[in-house]
Design an enzyme around this catalytic site. Structure first.
Site, mmCIF file in Angstrom:
data_model
loop_
_atom_site.group_PDB
_atom_site.id
_atom_site.type_symbol
_atom_site.label_atom_id
_atom_site.label_comp_id
_atom_site.label_asym_id
_atom_site.label_seq_id
_atom_site.Cartn_x
_atom_site.Cartn_y
_atom_site.Cartn_z
ATOM 1 N N GLN A 1 1.585 -1.064 -4.298
ATOM 2 C CA GLN A 1 0.886 -1.180 -3.025
ATOM 3 C C GLN A 1 -0.274 -2.161 -3.071
ATOM 4 O O GLN A 1 -0.782 -2.520 -4.132
ATOM 5 C CB GLN A 1 0.378 0.193 -2.583
ATOM 6 C CG GLN A 1 -0.561 0.864 -3.568
ATOM 7 C CD GLN A 1 -0.893 2.289 -3.152
ATOM 8 O OE1 GLN A 1 -1.989 2.552 -2.656
ATOM 9 N NE2 GLN A 1 0.053 3.209 -3.357
ATOM 10 N N HIS B 1 -3.905 -2.983 -0.425
ATOM 11 C CA HIS B 1 -4.707 -2.590 0.729
ATOM 12 C C HIS B 1 -5.289 -3.839 1.390
ATOM 13 O O HIS B 1 -5.657 -4.793 0.701
ATOM 14 C CB HIS B 1 -5.832 -1.648 0.309
ATOM 15 C CG HIS B 1 -5.346 -0.432 -0.418
ATOM 16 N ND1 HIS B 1 -4.405 0.413 0.108
ATOM 17 C CD2 HIS B 1 -5.657 0.057 -1.643
ATOM 18 C CE1 HIS B 1 -4.161 1.387 -0.754
ATOM 19 N NE2 HIS B 1 -4.901 1.196 -1.825
ATOM 20 N N GLU C 1 -11.316 0.342 -3.191
ATOM 21 C CA GLU C 1 -11.403 1.682 -3.769
ATOM 22 C C GLU C 1 -11.823 1.627 -5.230
ATOM 23 O O GLU C 1 -11.694 0.593 -5.902
ATOM 24 C CB GLU C 1 -10.069 2.418 -3.629
ATOM 25 C CG GLU C 1 -8.896 1.769 -4.318
ATOM 26 C CD GLU C 1 -7.564 2.394 -3.931
ATOM 27 O OE1 GLU C 1 -7.429 2.855 -2.777
ATOM 28 O OE2 GLU C 1 -6.655 2.420 -4.774
ATOM 29 N N HIS D 1 -1.261 -2.920 -7.049
ATOM 30 C CA HIS D 1 -1.484 -1.913 -8.080
ATOM 31 C C HIS D 1 -0.553 -0.728 -7.883
ATOM 32 O O HIS D 1 0.039 -0.538 -6.815
ATOM 33 C CB HIS D 1 -2.938 -1.427 -8.070
ATOM 34 C CG HIS D 1 -3.351 -0.761 -6.789
ATOM 35 N ND1 HIS D 1 -3.609 -1.472 -5.631
ATOM 36 C CD2 HIS D 1 -3.545 0.550 -6.464
ATOM 37 C CE1 HIS D 1 -3.943 -0.637 -4.662
ATOM 38 N NE2 HIS D 1 -3.902 0.601 -5.139
ATOM 39 N N ARG E 1 3.159 -1.080 1.285
ATOM 40 C CA ARG E 1 3.995 -0.707 0.139
ATOM 41 C C ARG E 1 5.164 -1.675 -0.011
ATOM 42 O O ARG E 1 5.721 -2.151 0.982
ATOM 43 C CB ARG E 1 4.532 0.715 0.306
ATOM 44 C CG ARG E 1 3.448 1.775 0.448
ATOM 45 C CD ARG E 1 4.045 3.155 0.655
ATOM 46 N NE ARG E 1 3.010 4.157 0.847
ATOM 47 C CZ ARG E 1 2.499 4.480 2.030
ATOM 48 N NH1 ARG E 1 2.942 3.884 3.125
ATOM 49 N NH2 ARG E 1 1.557 5.398 2.120
#
Length: 389
Positions: free
Chosen positions: A93, A95, A128, A255, A274
């Site tokens: 995935q 982001h 994140e 990642h 994804r």
């Protein structure tokens, strides 16, 4: 000061025991992949006043969030704290950044795309950080193209030869993008199986140029037969975090988390693009449009110690992760500001603010508003704090 009850997320990759046991509850036998502590609209935490955290903040946003946070982020908590417990690999995935998320959300809203098929359920970016509570395994970001070509050499598989040729012809970020697109967009199950077989054979023969990478390909191919995402283990950096170590994942960084138990802190978003290793919605084209293909090592964040607190500074404005440790003695001030969520990791720490005291044990969590300062800690134990820099 409010006691929080997390919102749970089930997924087939989650442990059945790690999160329930950490929280002191009896495992049900079903996977508990994540526990969310925050105010994301899709799964806000409960509070001890009978409402969810989002509704609680909406009553007095400037008082509880602070004027500075409201000015910068609006009347919402800008971060989301989680426990994450994978025993099987998560999806491959990426982001989005803020601009990509805002544009993607507007586009999907206009098209009326159903929630389960959306890449952008909200308009926020999603940088994140992961703080390991156990040994934590992942793949994150691209290896140097020449190293990838070395790992592909010697594999008796057409796909491996094609990817190596692309990278040798153009060992730049654009070459990596071309190889990644060839793999994710055009590789079929038989091609993936050939690469995995080659990795398995050279592991058995003892002549692998990277036993770790080959073992990851084999493991991923066993979990997701024929999925091109398995071959990405040859393209991506392997990462092992030991307890107390942290990894920052910026927008655009491809990642997959593989196994372990960790605290995860991120911008308040659920936007995930994804490309494989999942039964959920996959959008290879959108991931390729957002992924950063520049080869770079994983971003490990070393803490800075301030008083009783280790602070893991991330290059974002939405959140700040810190870990406070007390071993008795006089009360100590907890560094930080803005709206905070505290999560007990071990021991028992008394948290005092605004004339209220609560004991925070392992797995227990509190929300403290921006107006609840100073915060004093006493007792013996360790807690993680999510705040706003």
């Amino acid at each position: 000061m409010n006691i929080l009850t997390p919102a749970f997320q089930g997924a087939r990759w989650g442990s059945t025991t790690l999160i329930p046991e950490f929280l002191g509850t009896r495992p049900s036998g079903n996977p508990v992949a994540e526990a969310w502590f925050g105010a994301h609209p899709s799964a806000p935490s409960g509070t001890d006043d009978g409402t969810d955290l989002g509704s609680l903040l909406a009553r007095q946003p400037e008082q509880r969030l602070g004027r500075d946070v409201v000015t910068r982020f609006g009347e919402r908590l800008p971060y989301l704290l989680k426990l994450i417990a994978p025993v099987r690999p998560l999806s491959l995935q990426v982001h989005p950044n803020l601009e990509q998320a805002a544009a993607g959300h507007r586009r999907e809203e206009a098209l009326g795309i159903q929630v389960a098929q959306r890449n952008y359920p909200d308009a926020n970016h999603k940088p994140e950080m992961v703080y390991a509570l156990s040994t934590f395994e992942a793949v994150c970001g691209f290896r140097a193209p020449r190293r990838v070509a070395e790992l592909l050499d010697g594999l008796d598989a057409q796909l491996a030869r094609q990817l190596a040729a692309i990278l040798r012809r153009d060992p730049s970020a654009e070459g990596v993008r071309s190889a990644f697109a060839r793999l994710l967009g055009h590789a079929d199950g038989d091609e993936v199986t050939q690469v995995a077989r080659g990795c398995r054979e050279r592991l058995a023969a003892g002549d692998s140029p990277s036993p770790r990478a080959d073992a990851l390909v084999v493991m991923l191919a066993d979990e997701y037969p024929g999925d091109p995402g398995a071959v990405t283990a040859l393209l991506l950096n392997p990462v092992t975090l030991q307890p107390g170590e942290a990894l920052f994942v910026p927008p655009g960084c491809v990642h997959s988390y593989l196994s372990g138990f960790a605290v995860e802190l991120m911008a308040n978003s659920d936007n995930v693009l994804r490309a494989g290793l999942t039964v959920k919605h996959v959008d290879v084209a959108e991931l390729l449009a957002t992924v950063d293909c520049v080869a770079a090592p994983p971003i490990r964040i070393a803490p800075e110690t301030v008083g009783c607190t280790e602070v893991f500074y991330a290059p974002v404005d939405d959140f700040e992760l810190s870990v406070a440790t007390r071993a008795g003695g006089e009360p100590a001030r907890l560094r930080g500001r803005g709206p905070r969520i505290l999560l007990g990791l071990d021991g028992a720490i008394t948290v005092a603010a605004g004339g209220i005291e609560r004991v925070l044990a392992r797995g227990e969590s509190l929300f403290l508003g921006a107006d609840e300062t100073p915060v004093l800690l006493s007792g013996a134990g360790r807690l993680v704090q999510a705040g706003v820099p």
